[in-house]
Design an enzyme around this catalytic site. Structure first.
Site, PDB file in Angstrom:
ATOM      1  N   ARG A  14       0.854  -1.192   0.000  1.00  0.00           N
ATOM      2  CA  ARG A  14       0.000   0.000   0.000  1.00  0.00           C
ATOM      3  C   ARG A  14       0.892   1.245   0.000  1.00  0.00           C
ATOM      4  NH1 ARG A  14      -2.013  -3.640   3.912  1.00  0.00           N
ATOM      5  NH2 ARG A  14      -4.117  -4.430   3.457  1.00  0.00           N
TER       6      ARG A  14
ATOM      7  N   LYS B 150      -1.713  -2.778   8.102  1.00  0.00           N
ATOM      8  CA  LYS B 150      -2.867  -2.340   8.877  1.00  0.00           C
ATOM      9  C   LYS B 150      -2.923  -3.081  10.209  1.00  0.00           C
ATOM     10  CE  LYS B 150      -5.966  -0.963   5.119  1.00  0.00           C
ATOM     11  NZ  LYS B 150      -7.288  -1.191   4.475  1.00  0.00           N
TER      12      LYS B 150
ATOM     13  N   HIS C 174      -2.758   2.511  -5.673  1.00  0.00           N
ATOM     14  CA  HIS C 174      -3.559   1.319  -5.373  1.00  0.00           C
ATOM     15  C   HIS C 174      -3.823   0.518  -6.644  1.00  0.00           C
ATOM     16  CE1 HIS C 174      -5.344  -0.543  -1.908  1.00  0.00           C
ATOM     17  NE2 HIS C 174      -6.453  -0.801  -2.567  1.00  0.00           N
TER      18      HIS C 174
ATOM     19  N   HIS D 124      -3.615  -9.015   3.387  1.00  0.00           N
ATOM     20  CA  HIS D 124      -5.060  -9.033   3.604  1.00  0.00           C
ATOM     21  C   HIS D 124      -5.391  -9.863   4.843  1.00  0.00           C
ATOM     22  CE1 HIS D 124      -5.978  -8.234  -0.927  1.00  0.00           C
ATOM     23  NE2 HIS D 124      -5.852  -7.116  -0.246  1.00  0.00           N
TER      24      HIS D 124
ATOM     25  N   TYR E 223      -9.490 -10.623  -6.800  1.00  0.00           N
ATOM     26  CA  TYR E 223      -8.587 -10.593  -7.941  1.00  0.00           C
ATOM     27  C   TYR E 223      -8.788 -11.785  -8.870  1.00  0.00           C
ATOM     28  CZ  TYR E 223      -6.494  -6.901  -5.259  1.00  0.00           C
ATOM     29  OH  TYR E 223      -6.312  -5.737  -4.559  1.00  0.00           O
TER      30      TYR E 223
END
Length: 303
Positions: free
Chosen positions: A150, A174, A245, A271, A280
């Protein structure tokens, strides 16, 4: 002058900041949602937390739908309301939690825009690497596409996060989750060229350990990284304009097209849920269908 419901919302905001690991973006979105909910409650004469019920919540969400809010916005506002009523119930301000009775609108997952593999090669092979900013910009593009990180993760990287011998980079994602991401030879070479011949020309006392620097020597900001991507794509031409992104989406799609399994791609991208990574597979399937329609003698649909 605030009423008891608005004071409870302010207390919930303090709870989010102190006790829950939510991003600043999610925080702003939730608080905006709750301001809207409190405003609607005031309109219908509700000012006490204990007066919130499922009928009011559903009426509020129905208004959002009537105003044309997207499915994603409705899903987030539902989540914000449920988190808020759960908080009120735990605080003893609601006897029952009406948020449990709310259904969650199914989000429409739009297929992300991606580059073709030829587009990606055209972009990275034609970046002008004159001067320290040129070297930096190529390294930024190679990192975004080569690792799928990211843009915020890229800007947070320090020099010591690189492991050239193993061709990996340590990334803080994250929720404070750390992961090790492989780097291809082109990305590693571009970063090392930047460190050797570009970064020293920009570095100053305020640079610290930051891997990527802005023109004034401070840590590269995500806004600047986005500008780099758009500007460099525009300079090359014949390549669809994408955000950072979009390069991440492209990396994931090309990994799957090359035979990578979903679990590996999930680990690389960081993720939390495999369901996010599965998006995807739909991208790849749509592109295959497009090729089939264009190339197969019986692939075209009847007009």
């Amino acid at each position: 002058m605030s009423n008891a419901l608005e004071e409870a919302a302010a207390d919930f905001a303090r709870h989010l900041r102190a006790e829950r690991d939510v991003s600043p973006h999610t925080m702003r979105a939730y608080l905006g949602d709750l301001r809207d909910l409190c405003g609607y409650a005031n309109e219908v004469g509700v000012s006490e937390p204990g007066e919130l019920d499922v009928s009011l919540l559903r009426a509020w969400l129905a208004r959002q739908h009537a105003l044309g809010r997207s499915r994603a916005t409705l899903a987030r506002r539902t989540a914000a309301a449920r988190a808020f009523t759960h908080h009120l119930h735990r605080r003893g301000l609601l006897k029952k939690d009406p948020g449990l009775l709310l259904g969650t609108p199914k989000r429409q997952r739009d297929l992300p825009s991606v580059l073709t593999q030829d587009d990606a090669a055209r972009l990275l092979d034609k970046v002008d690497t004159q001067g320290p900013l040129g070297l930096r910009d190529l390294a930024v593009l190679e990192m975004l596409y080569g690792t799928g990180v990211r843009v915020g993760e890229l800007c947070g990287l320090d020099i010591d996060d690189l492991e050239p011998a193993r061709q990996t980079v340590r990334v803080l994602g994250k929720g404070g989750r750390e992961r090790i991401v492989p780097m291809g030879e082109p990305a590693m070479r571009a970063v090392q060229d930047w460190l050797r011949a570009g970064r020293p020309a920009l570095a100053n006392e305020g640079s610290g350990p930051a891997l990527f620097l802005g023109a004034r020597g401070g840590r590269l900001h995500p806004t600047s990284a986005r500008r780099i991507v758009h500007n460099r794509i525009a300079e090359v031409g014949q390549v669809p304009d994408l955000s950072p992104h979009g390069l991440r989406h492209s990396a994931a799609t090309h990994l799957l097209e090359g035979g990578a399994d979903l679990r590996s791609v999930q680990e690389i991208l960081g993720h939390a849920s495999l369901q996010t990574t599965q998006l995807y597979t739909h991208v790849s399937a749509e592109r295959l269908k497009q090729v089939h329609r264009q190339a197969h003698p019986r692939g075209a649909r009847d007009e």
